[in-house]
Design an enzyme around this catalytic site. Structure first.
Site, mmCIF file in Angstrom:
data_model
loop_
_atom_site.group_PDB
_atom_site.id
_atom_site.type_symbol
_atom_site.label_atom_id
_atom_site.label_comp_id
_atom_site.label_asym_id
_atom_site.label_seq_id
_atom_site.Cartn_x
_atom_site.Cartn_y
_atom_site.Cartn_z
ATOM 1 N NE ARG A 1 7.257 -9.279 11.526
ATOM 2 C CZ ARG A 1 7.080 -9.054 10.750
ATOM 3 N NH1 ARG A 1 6.236 -9.464 9.705
ATOM 4 N NH2 ARG A 1 7.588 -7.876 9.868
ATOM 5 C CD GLU B 1 8.877 4.151 -0.066
ATOM 6 O OE1 GLU B 1 9.969 4.056 -1.891
ATOM 7 O OE2 GLU B 1 8.340 2.672 0.414
#
Length: 223
Positions: A109, A146
């Site tokens: 984006r 993560e």
């Protein structure tokens, strides 16, 4: 800091519910309160009305892409020509006189907001992409996820040692991707003037990974 409170709306096929609370992060010293979108009350005349409009155009998608994630969706901002233009204008007004020579957009984006900013301030645009997306010779920077790691890549020669760079993305969360983008540019000797994002999730403390590198955001949101 500007605070905007909106009542959640009943979802429809064309407009999923907007986030109940967003905070406009620009340091205006202004407070906005009110009801539904478009009905906010500005408490101080010095407020930039564009910021409230931008904040109210961003929606949240609960449990996307996995349970527990409140996804900050900027596609509704892009559907609003005024909010989209105001977003670009606010960044351009900030950076037009800072001698920026390259705007680096983080996939994906950052590719939406970076190019119009670059064109407006007369800078080149450089895409920072995920692995194996750029043809030709690249340099890469690894960052932690993560679970596991990922990389971001840039064309060799796209940024020069004498460049002054602005790094653009839609959102700063944990800061891993943005930090890798900054390191990638600094490795070739360029100066990162600032990182610019539309949204920040301050509870995730992404700024901590960037150290003393400046970050400018328009809207703060709940994680």
């Amino acid at each position: 800091m500007l605070f905007l409170r909106c009542q959640p709306r009943v979802p429809s096929a064309s407009a999923p519910p907007f986030r109940p609370r967003v905070r406009v992060a620009a340091p205006l010293g202004v407070r906005v309160t009110g009801g539904r979108r478009g009905q906010a009350v500005v408490a101080m005349a010095s407020a930039d009305a564009r910021l409230a409009g931008i904040a109210s155009s961003i929606r949240v998608i609960p449990d996307f892409p996995k349970p527990g994630i409140m996804f900050q969706d900027i596609t509704t901002l892009l559907l609003d020509p005024k909010a989209f233009r105001d977003t670009i204008d606010l960044f351009v007004e900030r950076y037009k006189d800072q001698g920026i020579t390259v705007v680096a957009g983080v996939e994906a984006r950052g590719f939406i907001f970076g190019p119009p900013i670059a064109l407006a301030i007369g800078a080149k645009f450089v895409p920072l992409r995920k692995p194996k997306k750029l043809p030709g010779e690249v340099i890469s920077e690894e960052y932690s996820l993560e679970y596991g790691t990922d990389k971001i890549e840039m064309h060799v020669g796209a940024v020069q040692a004498n460049d002054r760079a602005l790094v653009v993305d839609d959102l700063i969360a944990t800061g891993g991707t943005l930090c890798a983008a900054v390191k990638l540019i600094e490795r070739v000797g360029a100066k990162v003037v600032e990182c610019a994002c539309v949204i920040e999730l301050p509870e995730l403390k992404g700024r901590d990974k960037l150290g003393d590198r400046p970050v400018f955001v328009l809207v703060e949101a709940d994680a």
